[in-house]
Each structure stands twice: as C-alpha cells, then as structure tokens.
Design a protein around this motif. Sequence first.
Motif, PDB file in Angstrom:
ATOM      1  N   LYS A 172       0.833  -1.205   0.000  1.00 31.70           N
ATOM      2  CA  LYS A 172       0.000   0.000   0.000  1.00 31.70           C
ATOM      3  C   LYS A 172       0.866   1.253   0.000  1.00 31.70           C
ATOM      4  O   LYS A 172       0.571   2.234  -0.681  1.00 31.70           O
ATOM      5  CB  LYS A 172      -0.933   0.002   1.214  1.00 31.70           C
ATOM      6  CG  LYS A 172      -2.050  -1.027   1.135  1.00 31.70           C
ATOM      7  CD  LYS A 172      -2.967  -0.918   2.321  1.00 31.70           C
ATOM      8  CE  LYS A 172      -4.118  -1.924   2.213  1.00 31.70           C
ATOM      9  NZ  LYS A 172      -5.028  -1.851   3.383  1.00 31.70           N
ATOM     10  N   ARG A 204       2.313   1.675  -3.426  1.00 32.74           N
ATOM     11  CA  ARG A 204       1.297   2.177  -4.360  1.00 32.74           C
ATOM     12  C   ARG A 204       1.109   3.676  -4.202  1.00 32.74           C
ATOM     13  O   ARG A 204       0.931   4.405  -5.185  1.00 32.74           O
ATOM     14  CB  ARG A 204      -0.034   1.452  -4.130  1.00 32.74           C
ATOM     15  CG  ARG A 204      -0.027  -0.006  -4.559  1.00 32.74           C
ATOM     16  CD  ARG A 204      -1.430  -0.582  -4.577  1.00 32.74           C
ATOM     17  NE  ARG A 204      -1.430  -2.010  -4.802  1.00 32.74           N
ATOM     18  CZ  ARG A 204      -1.612  -2.930  -3.862  1.00 32.74           C
ATOM     19  NH1 ARG A 204      -1.816  -2.541  -2.611  1.00 32.74           N
ATOM     20  NH2 ARG A 204      -1.599  -4.220  -4.159  1.00 32.74           N
ATOM     21  N   SER A 205       1.125   4.169  -2.960  1.00 28.08           N
ATOM     22  CA  SER A 205       0.992   5.608  -2.740  1.00 28.08           C
ATOM     23  C   SER A 205       2.203   6.363  -3.288  1.00 28.08           C
ATOM     24  O   SER A 205       2.071   7.474  -3.816  1.00 28.08           O
ATOM     25  CB  SER A 205       0.832   5.899  -1.234  1.00 28.08           C
ATOM     26  OG  SER A 205       1.983   5.506  -0.517  1.00 28.08           O
ATOM     27  N   LYS A 206       3.392   5.754  -3.201  1.00 21.73           N
ATOM     28  CA  LYS A 206       4.588   6.385  -3.766  1.00 21.73           C
ATOM     29  C   LYS A 206       4.501   6.448  -5.287  1.00 21.73           C
ATOM     30  O   LYS A 206       4.916   7.432  -5.907  1.00 21.73           O
ATOM     31  CB  LYS A 206       5.843   5.605  -3.347  1.00 21.73           C
ATOM     32  CG  LYS A 206       6.224   5.785  -1.888  1.00 21.73           C
ATOM     33  CD  LYS A 206       7.520   5.047  -1.594  1.00 21.73           C
ATOM     34  CE  LYS A 206       7.978   5.271  -0.164  1.00 21.73           C
ATOM     35  NZ  LYS A 206       9.244   4.560   0.117  1.00 21.73           N
ATOM     36  N   SER A 254       1.734   6.619  -7.031  1.00 19.78           N
ATOM     37  CA  SER A 254       0.753   7.677  -7.341  1.00 19.78           C
ATOM     38  C   SER A 254       1.398   9.050  -7.248  1.00 19.78           C
ATOM     39  O   SER A 254       1.173   9.918  -8.106  1.00 19.78           O
ATOM     40  CB  SER A 254      -0.433   7.588  -6.371  1.00 19.78           C
ATOM     41  OG  SER A 254      -1.086   6.343  -6.486  1.00 19.78           O
TER      42      SER A 254
END
Length: 335
Positions: free
Chosen positions: A3, A6-8, A10
């Motif tokens: 998670k 994934r934020s990195k 984005s």
Amino acid sequence: MLKLLRSKISLALLLIVFVVLSGILGYRYLFDFTWLDASYMTIITVTTVGFTEVGPMDHNAKIFTVILIVTSVFIFAYALSVITEYILGRNSLQLLKKKKVKKKINSLSDHVIVCGFGRNGNQAAERLRAYKKPFVVIERDKEVLEKFEDDVLFVEGDANEDEVLMAAGIERAQYLITALPDDATNLFVVLSSKQLNKDLFVISRASQVTSQKKLLLAGADKVIMPDKIGGDHMASLVVMPDLITFMDKLSVEGEHTTNLEEVPIEDFADQVECNSLRDLDLRKKTGCTIIGYIAPDGTYIINPEADLELQPKSKVIVLGRPEQIKKLNEMFHIR
C-alpha cells in the motif's frame, strides 16, 4: 508495504504530470511558443532525447529549459526507483506468502481438500470455516486466488494433476470435495485422488443424472447434484412450505448458531457410563434431544428408542437450541 509503495507510485505519476504541464505552460505563456511547439519542447526536454529546438532561445528560455531538465531527471529517476521497488517487493511478498502457505499445508492432517472455488466450492468452504474444519482449496484461476488468498489456504493449479493434489496434502487428507463445473473433470479428479489415497472420503458434484453412476463407480463416496437439490427444495416450498421453512431454521452454520450436532459415542463414554440412550439422559442434563442414531455399519435410525443399546464407533444426532448445544459441547468437551 505494498500500500505504501502504491501511494509512492501515485505521487511519482502526479509529479511527472506536474513537470510536463509546467513545461508546456511555461513555454507557451512565458516565451510565446505555440501549443504544439511548447509540447514538443517539453517532451524532448524531459526525455533528454536531444532533438533540435523549435527556434532561437534567449537566456531566460535556456535557464527555464535547464531547470526543467534537472527537475524531470530527478522525478523520472524517483518514479523508476519506486516502480522497481514495487515490482521486486510484490514478487518477494508473493514468494514469502507461497512459502508460508506451503508450510501451513504441510502441517495439516485429516483436513479437507476443496477442488474448485466457484459457487459450490465457495459455499462448501464457508461451511467448513464456520465449523473450524481445516481445508485447502485447489484453484487454477489466478483472479480467484488474488481475491481470496489472504483468507484461505490455496494451491494454484489443475486438480487433475497428481503434483497439485500432492501439494494440497492429499496423502494426509480425510476428505476431498470436487466441485468443478464439468462432470468429466470431476471424474478424473475422483480417479486420481483415490489412487493417491484410497482411504480418502470423496464427495463429488454432478450436473447430469447419467454422471452420477459413473462417479460412484470411479470411487466417489457421495455424489451431490446441486440443481436437483435446489429444484426439490423449491417444489417442497410449494407442497409443504411451513415444514421446509422450519427445516431451514435448523441452522448448522456456526459454533454459536447451530441447532444440530453430530456426536461420537466415544465423547460420552469417556465421561459417563452409557450402555443405552437412557443412560446418557441428555434431555435432563442439557435440554437437548437425541433425534437420530448412526450405527457403526452406517445404518441410520430416526427417533431411536431410549433403551437402544449403544455400540462403539456409533454416533448420535442431537437437536437443541444454540444455548443448549453450547452447554452440551462444554459439558462433554465436544470438539
């Protein structure tokens, strides 16, 4: 971990979009380039491909281009590192997860193997989970695996292959449920599983009436036809709706909601002297009622007499409210 990665990713994508838009808008409004020229200059700058500029550039335009190049290089390098970390991290996690699942499966014994995780297989797994019966699911659809792999022990592959059945621990398993949609495939699974473990109790799904006898000849101990059961149930709701609704209320879903219990005589014999059903006296002790008796040879007796002589390796079927069943389990340490 995934998670966070994934934020990195984005964030990296947003930064790339930001630097591209900044370049296009900068060339368009600061240096009066056309939209096409501004886009062209931005792309060749951030990608550092080195094509010719669209025209003469003053000092300010050159400074802006240098800043754009440096900024884009750092952002693209960050994006590349994040994507690489995500791919490597995902592969590592998948590998660790498979090793963990394999270790758990290798520690199982007397478990259930469920072949196919469609509607019937999923429903069977839910019931097994409610009764805390250990089970392993064999499924070849990766999308299904990704959806349920955190909750269920899975083996990815074709249940027809001996190696896949061995990976599910078939030599140590007690039951096998093959709930695949194709009768021919279920037939092969039954044949393969019986060859690997002749003591295995096999329950097979069947779609056609003609397949039922073939599956039994192949070694299946029980053959279930979901469509036939569903049709019979709907017709029964027309003929005797109140009785069927009452039967539906006899839940065997979970530990604290069940109304029925199957108890081996040995669970009682270790604690009380029980030569007959009268000796058990479950009605007085727990409020439960014995509604069935299963002899060692598999004979079923409905509503047995109180003086029925109990035999070793036999079972009784007990009916009661959830709190009475709970009291029964606690008193005799069942399960």
